[in-house]
Every structure is written in structure tokens, then in C-alpha cells.
Design an enzyme around this catalytic site. Structure first.
Site, PDB file in Angstrom:
ATOM      1  N   GLU A   1       0.834  -1.215   0.000  1.00  0.00           N
ATOM      2  CA  GLU A   1       0.000   0.000   0.000  1.00  0.00           C
ATOM      3  C   GLU A   1       0.867   1.264   0.000  1.00  0.00           C
ATOM      4  OE1 GLU A   1      -3.049  -0.160  -0.563  1.00  0.00           O
ATOM      5  OE2 GLU A   1      -3.603  -2.173   0.061  1.00  0.00           O
TER       6      GLU A   1
ATOM      7  N   ASN B   1       1.307   3.983  -3.015  1.00  0.00           N
ATOM      8  CA  ASN B   1       1.016   5.418  -2.822  1.00  0.00           C
ATOM      9  C   ASN B   1       2.164   6.275  -3.346  1.00  0.00           C
ATOM     10  OD1 ASN B   1      -1.470   5.129  -1.664  1.00  0.00           O
ATOM     11  ND2 ASN B   1      -0.813   5.532   0.431  1.00  0.00           N
TER      12      ASN B   1
ATOM     13  N   ARG C   1      -9.026   3.657  -8.184  1.00  0.00           N
ATOM     14  CA  ARG C   1      -8.458   3.414  -6.867  1.00  0.00           C
ATOM     15  C   ARG C   1      -9.601   3.153  -5.886  1.00  0.00           C
ATOM     16  NH1 ARG C   1      -4.301   1.641  -7.611  1.00  0.00           N
ATOM     17  NH2 ARG C   1      -3.927   1.850  -5.400  1.00  0.00           N
TER      18      ARG C   1
END
Lengths: 117, 151
Positions: B50, B54, B109
Site C-alpha cells: 500500500e 502510494n 483506486r
């Protein structure tokens, strides 16, 4: 480890079996492949078999949600089956567990899309 | 009493999406010396994925010439992971941490990245400066082997 996409059809149900790891990198590949398949206009329903999916993160949730929206626009149904516990946890956390229909195996998922065996 | 086990690693790599899997496997491999459960290992792999994603998508907007650095410390059963980029930074960290929030809805997303990090880790801190980059600090206390056996 990458991702392998296997596609099959039963009447108007597109059956997609994902093996490997679904992250941001491989999600792009899945999105393009499924958009291509759905653009053929054969299928209105989608079964996603995640039996051999060993890893998924929020990018995977995004691509699954995207296909759900696409299928809903076609007026079809989407069923997800054979989800491993670690991935099941992500669906629960995101609340998508209430949105999608989940089944234990592929046959039940196909039947839920209205196709008799 | 024996001394607390301590260890450290650092790695830097290009902001390419194919490095997302490399990063999570590298960190998981490093913490395997603590004999984590499968669930703990999956949690760590997921949060690293994650944070790195990002950095790739939001920090560097998928430009591949950025650098992402991961530092991992082990102290006893405590794992601390720091993921940094020198990208665009996050304008509103509080907003970014909200479940289902995404600044890039056109990219499909899910907006669940920070929510997953908060659920899987004991501590999540975000330090971000516009135009300078973002550092995400994650801490997880692993169960000791004894605790695992008692379950």
C-alpha cells in the site's frame, strides 16, 4: 511473482480465474484484459474465481469494484468465488463484502448468474 | 536475561510499479527471522504494498525516475517500517486517510490504502510536505512464539 488471467465462457457468463498476485502493477493488466473481453459484447455476467490468488491489496479491490460497475451498467450480475481467508479479510474491511455476492465455488457462482448447469 | 534482538535494513529502488512486489517480498523476507505467523507476514506484505503504491501513484505520479526508500528496524518482537519518497507530498493528510477517499478516482483506486494500513498495523504515522515528499511510519508488535502456541 506476476499474475495469470485465465478466461472461459458459459453462455453469457464470462468466467475469469486469477492466479498469483493482484497489486497496482498487475491490476492494470487485469483491467485491460477484462475490458477487452467485455467489449466483445458476448457476456452480461461475470464470475471472478480467486481460488489461486495468493496476494491482493487495495489496488485489487479497485479493479474488482471497477468491473462490478462495468457489469452493473450492462445490467448483469457479478459473482466472486473461492476467496482465500487473507483476501476475504480485505473485502470485509472495505465493506465490499456487502456489495458483491460471494460463493464457495465456481459452479455456485455461475448458477447465481442465472445459468443452469 | 538475554539481550533484546535488534536488526536493521535499508533499501532504495526506482519508483516503478514492478518494484511493488519486490518491496513487499524483501521486507517480509527480512522480518521472517522473528518467526511471524502467516497472518502477520501477509499483513506486513499488504501494508508495504500500500505505502509503496502510494509513492508510485501519488508521490511520483507514475514517473519512474523517483526513488523510494524503505527502512526496517527490528527490536525484540517490534517491527518498525519507514517508507519514504521525495515526491509531490500530500496536501491534506487527514483527508487522504479517510476510508474510500481517493484523489484519483479515474484510476479505479479503492481509497482503502490508509484504512488497510491502520487495520493491519499498531501505529501509522504520516509525515508529508508539499513538494518535498512523504514518509509513512508503521509499527507492528508481533506475537511471540509462546503467545502463538497458546492460541
Amino acid at each position: 511473482m506476476g499474475l495469470y488471467v485465465d478466461v472461459a465462457r458459459r453462455r453469457n457468463v464470462l468466467i475469469v480465474r486469477l492466479s498469483g498476485e493482484l497489486d497496482h502493477h498487475t491490476a492494470t493488466q487485469v483491467r485491460h484484459r477484462l475490458e477487452d473481453e467485455l467489449s466483445k459484447g458476448i457476456d452480461t455476467n461475470l464470475v471472478l474465481n480467486l481460488e489461486n490468488l495468493t496476494f491482493m491489496d487495495s489496488s485489487g479491490l479497485g479493479v474488482v469494484l471497477g468491473r462490478y460497475r462495468q457489469i452493473s451498467q450492462l445490467g448483469g450480475r457479478m459473482a466472486v468465488c473461492s476467496v482465500q481467508p487473507s483476501i476475504h479479510r480485505l473485502f470485509e474491511m472495505s465493506g465490499l463484502f456487502k456489495v458483491f455476492s460471494f460463493f464457495e465455488d465456481e459452479e455456485r457462482a455461475i448458477r447465481a448468474c442465472g445459468v443452469a448447469s | 536475561m538475554s539481550e533484546v534482538h535488534k536488526n536493521f535494513m535499508e533499501l532504495s529502488f526506482a519508483s516503478r510499479s514492478e518494484n511493488e512486489s519486490f518491496a513487499r517480498v524483501a521486507v517480509a523476507s527480512f522480518i521472517s527471522q522473528l518467526d511471524p505467523t502467516m497472518e502477520e507476514l501477509t499483513d506486513i506484505k499488504t501494508v508495504v504494498s500500500e505505502a509503496v503504491t502510494n509513492a508510485v501513484i501519488h508521490g511520483y505520479e507514475e514517473k519512474t525516475d523517483g526513488v523510494i526508500t524503505i527502512r526496517t528496524w527490528i527490536e525484540g518482537q517490534k517491527v518498525s517500517i519507514e517508507i519514504s519518497d521525495q515526491g509531490l507530498g500530500i496536501t491534506n493528510v487527514e483527508e487522504a486517510r479517510q476510508p474510500l477517499y481517493t484523489s484519483k478516482p479515474e484510476l479505479e483506486r479503492s481509497g482503502m490504502g490508509f484504512t488497510i494500513m491502520e487495520n493491519f498495523m499498531d501505529e501509522v504515522a504520516v509525515d508529508s510536505r508539499e513538494g518535498q515528499g512523504t514518509t509513512i511510519r508503521l509499527v507492528k508488535h508481533l506475537k511471540t512464539h509462546q503467545q502463538t502456541l497458546q492460541h
